[in-house]
Design an enzyme around this catalytic site. Sequence first.
Site, PDB file in Angstrom:
ATOM      1  N   GLU A   1      74.442  17.139  24.715  1.00  0.00           N
ATOM      2  CA  GLU A   1      73.710  17.168  25.979  1.00  0.00           C
ATOM      3  C   GLU A   1      72.433  16.328  25.937  1.00  0.00           C
ATOM      4  O   GLU A   1      72.146  15.582  26.870  1.00  0.00           O
ATOM      5  CB  GLU A   1      73.352  18.613  26.346  1.00  0.00           C
ATOM      6  CG  GLU A   1      74.543  19.478  26.761  1.00  0.00           C
ATOM      7  CD  GLU A   1      75.017  19.188  28.175  1.00  0.00           C
ATOM      8  OE1 GLU A   1      74.367  18.382  28.868  1.00  0.00           O
ATOM      9  OE2 GLU A   1      76.048  19.755  28.585  1.00  0.00           O
ATOM     10  N   SER A   2      71.647  16.486  24.897  1.00  0.00           N
ATOM     11  CA  SER A   2      70.312  15.890  24.893  1.00  0.00           C
ATOM     12  C   SER A   2      70.002  15.048  23.670  1.00  0.00           C
ATOM     13  O   SER A   2      68.925  14.452  23.602  1.00  0.00           O
ATOM     14  CB  SER A   2      69.254  16.998  24.986  1.00  0.00           C
ATOM     15  OG  SER A   2      69.268  17.790  23.795  1.00  0.00           O
TER      16      SER A   2
END
Length: 649
Positions: free
Chosen positions: A500-501
Amino acid sequence: MLVSTFRRTARLLGTALLVGLPAFSWAASDSELRDALAAAREQQWERVNSRSIESHPLRGYVEYHRLRGQLPNLSADAINGFINQYADSPLAGWMRGQAIAKFGHAGRYNDLLAVADGEPAGAARQCYYYMALLATQPQLASEAGLELWLTGSSQPDACDPLFNRLRADGTIDAAAIWERKMLAWQAGEMRLSNYLSGLLNGQWQTALAAVDSATTTPRAITQFPSCLGPECAATASFYQAAMQRFTRDDTPAAFAAWQALSPRLSLLPSDRAVIEEELAFYALVRDVPGTLSWIDSVLPTLESERVLELRVRHSLANRDWNGVLHWIAEMPVDQQENSRWQYWLGRANAQLGNHTAAEERYQQAATDRSFYGFAAAEKLGQPYQLNRERNHFDEASRQRIAQLPTVQRTEALLRIGEDGLANSEWLNAVQNGTPQQARALADYAAQQQWHARLVQTTIAAEMWDALDWRFPQAYYDSFQHWGQLTGVDPYLLMAIARRESAYNPDALSPAGARGLMQLMPGTASQVSRELGISDPGPYGVLDPALNIRLGSTYLRDKLQRYQGNRLAAAAAYNAGPGRVDQWLGDGVEAFDLFVESIPFRETRDYVQAVLSYRVIYESLANGGSSEGVSLLSENEQQVRYDRALLARR
């Protein structure tokens, strides 16, 4: 350029680092530099005390703004002097770009060429650059200028002098104007399209009328002449643009129109392939009835990887195993050698009883560190091939890295809160260093626990096998803690955060998702209410520990929704549970077929990445061994992926 800095002894901070002066010794100087940089950005030089920052490693950032403000009234020598002084910093490239833009705008083309080191980035600077080259390299400049012209969007005003010159000398002729009009029409840039119409004379009137008619009535395409424009110069690009617009708007109608239109159009095979590739792609994506035999007839001529992929997935959806073998064989060699397609060749051969061929294909796929590589290894009962690269650096090496000016600037930028500039400094060093130097920088980032910067380092330097750096044990205690409390596999949580990040706690997506686990503000509020805690708001959710807590709880809810099935839960984390519920309604009998049935490429890639990342994290926790680690549980491999997977409520 980084090679020499590795061999030089420390400057500026070197002595302080060697004797171990504490970080707070920079506090006063950092404060003065921070104030000076803020003033420099506003060109408020009366607030800058140059003597107070002359020994600071970031003084070049202040000087950059001083020179930027004096452009274009500086000599090329002054600019090149700065560029050479900071050749190991992104400051050099930024200054070169500023000088090209300002010299170009002022018409100082000799100075522009004196500072340029080849084609710059950005359309405006490229237009200035090729305008400068017209005098000495007219053919190169004309070809590049024509390429800049041929775009469906408006170009910067900086391009007007170049385009005017090229129109005057005939490089940009009526055919080029028409081609750009077609690109603008395809892109929906109607203002640009209408402007370009005004540049064409009456010879193009029939073609212009066809565009107007097709814009309002796409079905009228079958009634247009087969020769448009002077000497049919408008024909190919018009029908390509019109068919693309029609295909995307109404694929069944576009297909019917093409069947009527195609036989009477005299197009080059390459022009015809552009139309048919787009039509075949959307016909497969939208499963248009009655198109498959036509697709199969034209597909071998299209040389389209994306359409071949869709055709294989169509065969998988229909359990046409011979079709799977046939269409993968039609792929280019480098495409079909991908572990995904080797796995499916193995799967198809196994279904058809060709067990020796199946094992060979599985063996080929299993050499890859990926979802399908791991799935193939499980088919063979073999351990996963992690292909883990090991690196070792000692304290002496780390001390040398700490003395590099680029590292000193990175750390100074972090101290004054300029994280974005710090990342630019760091990645500039990574990208311009040798592979060994990049690995030394990665080791330093790992020692500093710069998790997000470390991951970006491995990406910038393409260290795909450096698993310990690509998948650091970032926020490990929080993942373990909240994983245990929520009952969610902590390695699955780590895999989702990594996907995700990339471990950037301040990550903000274009859609508004925030933090390590990329939670939407509404989701964070909902989960907070469920937990009986205060709504963290858009900034509170960036706190890593809270973000992990909320993300763990949200993922737990998705796992409960799908009876612990991690494939379905991961898909729901990415695409939302409503869509996954809908996909399960189609019902498939195996996990791999479920993955390929996911209609969104982003989600297909996402679930594969998350499950394979989870394997890597658990294997690294086991000292790099995948023994006892599994891609999927026995239930996840054997369960039918249909609505029965939804937990009863």
